[in-house]
Motif scaffolding. Structure first.
Motif, PDB file in Angstrom:
ATOM      1  N   SER A  76       0.781  -1.207   6.336  1.00  0.00           N
ATOM      2  CA  SER A  76      -0.053  -2.643   5.650  1.00  0.00           C
ATOM      3  C   SER A  76      -0.544  -2.294   4.644  1.00  0.00           C
ATOM      4  N   LEU A  77      -1.830  -1.102   5.116  1.00  0.00           N
ATOM      5  CA  LEU A  77      -2.846  -1.318   4.127  1.00  0.00           C
ATOM      6  C   LEU A  77      -2.633  -1.206   2.437  1.00  0.00           C
ATOM      7  N   SER A  78      -0.821  -0.838   2.600  1.00  0.00           N
ATOM      8  CA  SER A  78      -0.841  -0.264   0.878  1.00  0.00           C
ATOM      9  C   SER A  78       0.105  -1.106   0.477  1.00  0.00           C
ATOM     10  N   ASP A  79      -0.064  -2.390   1.176  1.00  0.00           N
ATOM     11  CA  ASP A  79       0.705  -3.703   0.637  1.00  0.00           C
ATOM     12  C   ASP A  79      -0.831  -4.755   0.644  1.00  0.00           C
ATOM     13  N   PHE A  80      -1.293  -4.550   1.451  1.00  0.00           N
ATOM     14  CA  PHE A  80      -2.620  -5.653   1.604  1.00  0.00           C
ATOM     15  C   PHE A  80      -3.380  -5.030   0.361  1.00  0.00           C
ATOM     16  N   GLY A  81      -3.206  -3.665  -0.210  1.00  0.00           N
ATOM     17  CA  GLY A  81      -4.132  -3.579  -1.396  1.00  0.00           C
ATOM     18  C   GLY A  81      -3.534  -3.821  -2.322  1.00  0.00           C
ATOM     19  N   LYS A  82      -2.325  -3.518  -2.958  1.00  0.00           N
ATOM     20  CA  LYS A  82      -1.439  -4.142  -3.866  1.00  0.00           C
ATOM     21  C   LYS A  82      -1.463  -5.797  -4.285  1.00  0.00           C
ATOM     22  N   ALA A  83      -1.494  -6.583  -3.114  1.00  0.00           N
ATOM     23  CA  ALA A  83      -0.918  -8.313  -3.106  1.00  0.00           C
ATOM     24  C   ALA A  83      -2.834  -8.571  -3.062  1.00  0.00           C
ATOM     25  N   ILE A  84      -3.580  -7.792  -2.995  1.00  0.00           N
ATOM     26  CA  ILE A  84      -5.252  -8.491  -3.331  1.00  0.00           C
ATOM     27  C   ILE A  84      -5.833  -7.831  -4.309  1.00  0.00           C
ATOM     28  N   LYS A  85      -5.085  -6.483  -5.375  1.00  0.00           N
ATOM     29  CA  LYS A  85      -5.289  -6.617  -6.691  1.00  0.00           C
ATOM     30  C   LYS A  85      -5.060  -7.759  -6.663  1.00  0.00           C
ATOM     31  N   LEU A  86      -3.448  -8.074  -6.859  1.00  0.00           N
ATOM     32  CA  LEU A  86      -2.832  -9.456  -8.028  1.00  0.00           C
ATOM     33  C   LEU A  86      -3.978 -10.673  -7.649  1.00  0.00           C
ATOM     34  N   LEU A  87      -4.258 -10.970  -6.495  1.00  0.00           N
ATOM     35  CA  LEU A  87      -5.200 -12.437  -6.042  1.00  0.00           C
ATOM     36  C   LEU A  87      -6.553 -12.369  -6.348  1.00  0.00           C
ATOM     37  N   GLY A  88      -7.340 -10.248  -7.241  1.00  0.00           N
ATOM     38  CA  GLY A  88      -8.148 -10.247  -7.838  1.00  0.00           C
ATOM     39  C   GLY A  88      -7.754 -10.951  -9.667  1.00  0.00           C
ATOM     40  N   ALA A  89      -6.852 -10.292 -10.061  1.00  0.00           N
ATOM     41  CA  ALA A  89      -6.476 -10.872 -11.594  1.00  0.00           C
ATOM     42  C   ALA A  89      -6.160 -12.399 -12.002  1.00  0.00           C
ATOM     43  N   CYS A  90      -6.602 -13.317 -10.245  1.00  0.00           N
ATOM     44  CA  CYS A  90      -6.826 -14.609 -11.091  1.00  0.00           C
ATOM     45  C   CYS A  90      -8.250 -15.202 -10.312  1.00  0.00           C
ATOM     46  N   GLU A  91      -9.045 -14.401  -9.820  1.00  0.00           N
ATOM     47  CA  GLU A  91     -10.793 -14.411  -9.932  1.00  0.00           C
ATOM     48  C   GLU A  91     -10.929 -13.668 -11.475  1.00  0.00           C
ATOM     49  N   GLY A  92     -12.741 -14.318 -12.043  1.00  0.00           N
ATOM     50  CA  GLY A  92     -12.821 -13.939 -13.115  1.00  0.00           C
ATOM     51  C   GLY A  92     -13.613 -12.916 -12.795  1.00  0.00           C
ATOM     52  N   ASN A  93     -13.848 -11.694 -13.909  1.00  0.00           N
ATOM     53  CA  ASN A  93     -15.044 -10.808 -13.762  1.00  0.00           C
ATOM     54  C   ASN A  93     -15.407 -10.026 -12.522  1.00  0.00           C
ATOM     55  N   SER A  94     -16.751 -10.588 -11.997  1.00  0.00           N
ATOM     56  CA  SER A  94     -16.807  -9.911 -11.290  1.00  0.00           C
ATOM     57  C   SER A  94     -16.714  -9.596 -10.057  1.00  0.00           C
ATOM     58  N   LEU A  95     -15.741 -11.113  -9.162  1.00  0.00           N
ATOM     59  CA  LEU A  95     -15.224 -11.304  -8.039  1.00  0.00           C
ATOM     60  C   LEU A  95     -14.288 -10.854  -8.695  1.00  0.00           C
ATOM     61  N   GLY A  96     -13.358 -10.495  -9.106  1.00  0.00           N
ATOM     62  CA  GLY A  96     -12.280 -10.668  -9.546  1.00  0.00           C
ATOM     63  C   GLY A  96     -12.053  -8.698  -9.298  1.00  0.00           C
ATOM     64  N   LYS A  97     -13.162  -8.395  -9.967  1.00  0.00           N
ATOM     65  CA  LYS A  97     -13.337  -6.749  -9.985  1.00  0.00           C
ATOM     66  C   LYS A  97     -13.955  -6.234  -8.826  1.00  0.00           C
ATOM     67  N   VAL A  98     -14.138  -6.856  -7.793  1.00  0.00           N
ATOM     68  CA  VAL A  98     -14.521  -6.648  -6.184  1.00  0.00           C
ATOM     69  C   VAL A  98     -13.293  -6.855  -5.396  1.00  0.00           C
ATOM     70  N   PHE A  99     -12.225  -7.408  -5.726  1.00  0.00           N
ATOM     71  CA  PHE A  99     -10.536  -7.943  -5.470  1.00  0.00           C
ATOM     72  C   PHE A  99      -9.766  -6.350  -5.889  1.00  0.00           C
ATOM     73  N   SER A 100     -10.537  -6.015  -6.903  1.00  0.00           N
ATOM     74  CA  SER A 100      -9.093  -4.994  -7.413  1.00  0.00           C
ATOM     75  C   SER A 100     -10.271  -3.456  -7.146  1.00  0.00           C
ATOM     76  N   GLU A 101     -11.148  -3.551  -6.929  1.00  0.00           N
ATOM     77  CA  GLU A 101     -11.574  -2.344  -5.966  1.00  0.00           C
ATOM     78  C   GLU A 101     -11.565  -2.182  -4.101  1.00  0.00           C
ATOM     79  N   LEU A 102     -11.504  -3.422  -3.831  1.00  0.00           N
ATOM     80  CA  LEU A 102     -10.883  -3.902  -2.935  1.00  0.00           C
ATOM     81  C   LEU A 102      -9.866  -3.304  -2.498  1.00  0.00           C
TER      82      LEU A 102
END
Lengths: 405, 459
Positions: A222-248
C-alpha cells in the motif's frame, strides 16, 4: 592429526541453540541448492560439522544431505530414545515444495539447522551413532541407509497417513480412550493437560504472528502504491507544494521496502520460533504415546507373569512333569516383564528430566523470539518516524513561502 | 429586462424574515422510521433533545431546527431535491457533489453499516455546502435545514410529465411559430437539457453538432485561453486525485489491518500468559509467563496507537476526497458555461435566420405594387418574433457572463484554498505519523531492553 580434548563432554543446561565452550560440536545447515526437475525436484543442503570430539573423524566434515535424510535421522532417534523429546522437523509440505519460494527454502533451512543443533546439544542424543552416520557418511552410504528404512516408512503419502494415525492414536491412548490400562499419576495427568493446552495456545499465537507478517507485507504494498500516486499528484501542483508531495511519495516508497524487510524478519525470527514450539509440543505428545505403550506393556507382562507364577505353583503342588518347562517359561517371562518395567521406568525418568529441560529451553527460545520481535518493531517504528520527519523541513519551507507570497 | 436568477420554486415560498446564514452543521443523525429520515443537528444540540438551538453570532436570532414530529425529518429524496435545486440556481459555481443514490435492495438498506455510511456521507455533504461562501448562505440550504414540516414537492419533476405538459403545444412548435409565446425569457436561464422546451433542445443540439463538426464557425467562441488553461489543469488534477484518494484509502485500510492483527496477537499472548500462570510447575515457566505478559501488553498498546493514528490519517483521506469532489463539481460548472454559450450561439443563429427571412419577404413584397398584404403581415409577425428572440439573446448573454464570472471566482477560490488545504493535510499527516511512530517505537524499545538478556545469552 590434532589430538582432541579428553575431558568428558559437559552435560545439559547449555543455551540450547549454541554449542558449549570446549569440547564442542557445532553444525550448520547451509547453501540450499535445488536439484532435479519437475516432480523429482528436491533441495540439497550442505551440512558442515565442526568438532573436537574424539568420536568424530576430524575437526571438520562437509556432507550433502536432503530433507529425507533428516527424516531418517529423526525416525531412528525416535525409535531408539524413547522418553526423550526428539527435536521436531519442519513439515514435509508436498504442495509448497513445487513452488520452492525463496522464503520457503529459507524457513526450511533454518528449521533443519535448529533441529540438528538441538540434537548435537542434547546430552543423550549427541552420542547417537546414527547422528555420526548422518554427519559423516558419504552420500551413497546415506542413501543406502535411507532406503533400508523404506520397509517401514514408504512414500511421503504413507508417512503422512501414518503420522495422522499416530496422532489419533496418541490422543486416544493419552486421553485414555483405548482401554483402561493407564497411569493414574496426578502429576503426570497435570502434565498431559498442560501440554495439550499449550499446543492450542501456541498454535493460536503462531497463527496471529503469521497474519501479522502478511499484514506487514500488505502495508508495504500500500505504501508503495500510495507513494507513486502522491508523486503524480505532486506533478500537478507547482513548485514548493509539488516538491512536498514528491518528497512524501519518495519516503512512502522507501518505507515500503523497510516494511517488506521487517515482514521477513518477523517471519524468520518470531513466527518460525513459535511454529517450532508448536511442533515441539506435538513431539512431546508422541512421547506420551510411547510412555503409555510402555506402561501398558509393563502392566500386561506383569499380569501375565503373575498368572504364570500361580500356574507354576499349581504345577509344583501337583508335582507335574510340566514343571521344568513351565519354570523356564516363567523365568523368560519374568525377565521380559522386568525389562518392560525397566523400559517404562526409564521413560518416566527421562521424561522428568526432559520436561525441565524443555521448559528452560522454551523460556530462552521464546525470550529470544520476543526480543527479536520487539527489536524489529522498534526499529521499524523509528525508521517510519525518521522518514516522515525528514519531510517536515520542506513543509515548513512551503508554509513560509506561502506566507510571504 | 431583469432576469430573475432563481427558478420558479421561490414563487411559492413566503419571503424569509431572517437573513441569518444557516448555522454550521456538525452532525446528522438518523432516527428509526420505516423510511430513513435525517435530522440535521447543529452546534449546541444535545443528544436526546428533540429540538436544538444553534449558537450563532450575536446579531442573529436563534432558529429552531428540528421539530419533534418524525414526519419533519428529511428523507434522502429531499437531499436529492436540494442538490437539484442548487444545481439549477447556482450555475457556474463549484457545488460539492451529493452522496450517491445507491439504488440497492431493501435488505442492504436496513443494514447498520449502510446507514452509518450514508449518515457520514450526508453529514460531510451538508457541511461542505454550508462552508461554501455563497451556497452556505442560500435560501435553499436554509429551508432544507430549518423548515418545519415536509418539504414542498420538488418542481424538478421527471421529464415524462413535463413532456406531457408540453405535448399540447408541440404541433405549433413543429410549425416553427415562436410567436405563440413559447419562450419566456426567464426560461432561457435554464439549460435546455432536462428542461421543458423540446424545440429548444432540438435546436441547441443541432447547433452543437454544427459547432463540433466545424462546418460553420460559431459566432461566439470560447476564446478565453486563460480559462482553457485552467480547465485543463483542473482535469489534470481530477485525473491524479482519483488514484491518489483510492491509494490513500487502501493505505489506511492496511494500517488498520496491522493494528487489528497486532491486537489479536496481544490477545492470544494474554491467553497464553493466563494459561502458563495457571499451570505453573517450574520456575522457568514463571519467567516465561512474565515475559509473555509484557509482550502481550505492549502489543495491545501498540494496537491502540495504530487505531489512533488511523483516525488522524482518515482526515488526510477526507481532504483528497473533498477536492476530488470539487474537480467533479468544476466539471459540472464548466459544462454549465458550455451550455449557456450554446444557448447564446443558438439564439444568434436563430436571429440570423429570422432576419434573412424578413429580408427575403420584404424584397419579394416590394416587387408587388402596393405591397403584398399577406407577406407584410408575415413580416410583422416575424419582427415580433425577432424582438422576443433579441430579448432572449440578451438574457442568455447576461446569463453566460454571469456563469463566466462564477467560474472565474470559483477557480480563484479553489486555487487559494487548495494550496493551504493540501499543505495542512500533508502537515497533519506527517506530524501524526511521526508522533505515533515515536510512541510505538518507545513501547517496543522497552520490551527489547527487558528481553535483551536472551540475546546476550545466545551470543
Amino acid at each position: 592429526m590434532i589430538s582432541p580434548e579428553t575431558s568428558p563432554p559437559r552435560s545439559s543446561s547449555q543455551s540450547p541453540r549454541s554449542p558449549s565452550a570446549a569440547p564442542f560440536l557445532s553444525i550448520s545447515v547451509t547453501d540450499p541448492v535445488k536439484l532435479g526437475n519437475g516432480v523429482q525436484a528436491y533441495i540439497s543442503y550442505r551440512v558442515i560439522t565442526r568438532t573436537n570430539l574424539p568420536e568424530f573423524q576430524g575437526p571438520e566434515k562437509i556432507v550433502i544431505r536432503r530433507y529425507s535424510d533428516f527424516v531418517w535421522l529423526h525416525d531412528r532417534l525416535a525409535e531408539k530414545y524413547k522418553g526423550i523429546f526428539i527435536p521436531p522437523l519442519p513439515e514435509k509440505s508436498a504442495v509448497e515444495k513445487f513452488r520452492f519460494s525463496a522464503e520457503f527454502i529459507e524457513m526450511r533451512r533454518q528449521a533443519l539447522d535448529i533441529f540438528i543443533n538441538r540434537i548435537a546439544s542434547h546430552p543423550e542424543l549427541k552420542q547417537s551413532e546414527d547422528l555420526r552416520t548422518f554427519l559423516q557418511e558419504d552420500e551413497e552410504t546415506m542413501e543406502r541407509a535411507r532406503s533400508q528404512e523404506t520397509g517401514i516408512f514408504k512414500k511421503p503419502a504413507d508417512l503422512i497417513q501414518i503420522f495422522k494415525d499416530v496422532q489419533t492414536k496418541v490422543s486416544d491412548v493419552v486421553l485414555g480412550k483405548e482401554k483402561p490400562v493407564e497411569e493414574t499419576d496426578p502429576d503426570y495427568e497435570k502434565l498431559k493437560h498442560y501440554i495439550f493446552g499449550l499446543e492450542d495456545h501456541l498454535a493460536e499465537t503462531q497463527k496471529q504472528a503469521f497474519r501479522l507478517v502478511k499484514r506487514h507485507k500488505e502495508l508495504g504494498q500500500s505504501l508503495s502504491d500510495f507513494g507513486k500516486a502522491i508523486k503524480l499528484l505532486g506533478a500537478c501542483e507547482g513548485n514548493s507544494l509539488g516538491k512536498v508531495f514528491s518528497e512524501l511519495g519518495a519516503k512512502s516508497e522507501l518505507l515500503s521496502i523497510k516494511l517488506q524487510k521487517e515482514a521477513h524478519n518477523l517471519l524468520m525470527n518470531f513466527e518460525e520460533p513459535l511454529k517450532d514450539y508448536v511442533r515441539a509440543v506435538q513431539s512431546i505428545k508422541v512421547t506420551f504415546a510411547d510412555r503409555a505403550n510402555a506402561f501398558r506393556q509393563h502392566c500386561e507382562l506383569a499380569e501375565t507373569t503373575k498368572l504364570k507364577e500361580i500356574n507354576l505353583d499349581k504345577l509344583n503342588l501337583m508335582r507335574s512333569d510340566k514343571v521344568r518347562e513351565a519354570e523356564m517359561e516363567y523365568r523368560e517371562l519374568k525377565a521380559e516383564s522386568e525389562q518392560a518395567t525397566r523400559r517404562f521406568e526409564t521413560i518416566v525418568r527421562l521424561m522428568n528430566e526432559e520436561i525441565v529441560r524443555f521448559q528452560e529451553q522454551k523460556t530462552a527460545d521464546m525470550g529470544l523470539a520476543f526480543h527479536q520481535f520487539a527489536k524489529g518493531q522498534a526499529k521499524l517504528a523509528n525508521d517510519i518516524a525518521d522518514a516522515w520527519r525528514s519531510v517536515l523541513p520542506k513543509i515548513e519551507a512551503c508554509t513560509v513561502s506561502s506566507q510571504h507570497g | 429586462m431583469a432576469c430573475p436568477i432563481r427558478g420558479p420554486f421561490f414563487a411559492a415560498m413566503p419571503p424569509p424574515d431572517l437573513p441569518a446564514p444557516p448555522p454550521p452543521i456538525t452532525a446528522v443523525s438518523p432516527y428509526p422510521t420505516r423510511r430513513r429520515r435525517w435530522r440535521p443537528r447543529t452546534l449546541s444540540s444535545q443528544a436526546g433533545r428533540p429540538t436544538s438551538h444553534t449558537s450563532l453570532p450575536p446579531a442573529s436570532v436563534r432558529a429552531p431546527l428540528t421539530p419533534a414530529r418524525p414526519s419533519s425529518g428529511r428523507r434522502f429524496r429531499d437531499v436529492v431535491t436540494l442538490a437539484d435545486q442548487l444545481a439549477e440556481a447556482y450555475r457556474g459555481f463549484f457545488i460539492p457533489p451529493r452522496p450517491d443514490k445507491n439504488l440497492v435492495d431493501s435488505q442492504i438498506m436496513q443494514k447498520h453499516e449502510f446507514v452509518g455510511h450514508r449518515r457520514l456521507a450526508l453529514e460531510k455533504y451538508l457541511r461542505r455546502l454550508a462552508e461554501h461562501p455563497v451556497i452556505g448562505k442560500s435560501d435553499e440550504l436554509r429551508v432544507f435545514l430549518q423548515a418545519k414540516g415536509k418539504l414542498p414537492l420538488p418542481t424538478t419533476t421527471d421529464v415524462a410529465s413535463r413532456m406531457m405538459d408540453r405535448a399540447v403545444r408541440l404541433p405549433k412548435q413543429l410549425f416553427g411559430e415562436w410567436a405563440a409565446a413559447q419562450v419566456v425569457p426567464q426560461d432561457i436561464v435554464q439549460p435546455a437539457k432536462g428542461g421543458r422546451d423540446l424545440l429548444r433542445i432540438f435546436k441547441e443540439l443541432k447547433q452543437a453538432v454544427v459547432n463540433d463538426w466545424g462546418g460553420v464557425k460559431p459566432s461566439v467562441v470560447e476564446e478565453d485561453k486563460e480559462f482553457l488553461d485552467r480547465k485543463e489543469k483542473m482535469q489534470d488534477l481530477e485525473r491524479q486525485l482519483t488514484p491518489a484518494s483510492q491509494q490513500a484509502e487502501a493505505l489506511i485500510r492496511s494500517q488498520q489491518d496491522v493494528g487489528e492483527t497486532m491486537g489479536g496477537l496481544g490477545l492470544a499472548f494474554i491467553k497464553l500468559t493466563k494459561f502458563e500462570t495457571e499451570e505453573t510447575v517450574y520456575s522457568s515457566q514463571r519467567i516465561q509467563a512474565a515475559d509473555t505478559k509484557t509482550v502481550a501488553t505492549a502489543a495491545v498498546k501498540a494496537s491502540r496507537l495504530y487505531q489512533e493514528l488511523n483516525a488522524h490519517a482518515v482526515k488526510l483521506l477526507d481532504t483528497l476526497h473533498e477536492y476530488l469532489g470539487l474537480t467533479i463539481a468544476a466539471r459540472s460548472a464548466f459544462s454549465d458555461r458550455t451550455s449557456a454559450l450554446l444557448t447564446v450561439q443558438t439564439l444568434m443563429s436563430d436571429l440570423k435566420t429570422l432576419n434573412t427571412r424578413v429580408e427575403k419577404l420584404e424584397a419579394a413584397s416590394s416587387k408587388i405594387f402596393g405591397g403584398d398584404r399577406s407577406r407584410l403581415r408575415k413580416v410583422d409577425e416575424l419582427r415580433e418574433t425577432i424582438r422576443v428572440t433579441e430579448d432572449a439573446k440578451s438574457c442568455a448573454i447576461r446569463e453566460y457572463e454571469r456563469i463566466k464570472k462564477n467560474n472565474r471566482n470559483e477557480l480563484d477560490r479553489l486555487d487559494r484554498e487548495k494550496h493551504d488545504d493540501f499543505l495542512s493535510m500533508l502537515k497533519g499527516f506527517v506530524i501524526s505519523q511521526v508522533g505515533y511512530s515515536e510512541k510505538i517505537a518507545s513501547v517496543w524499545a522497552t520490551i527489547a531492553e527487558e528481553t535483551s538478556r536472551y540475546a546476550r545469552d545466545n551470543n
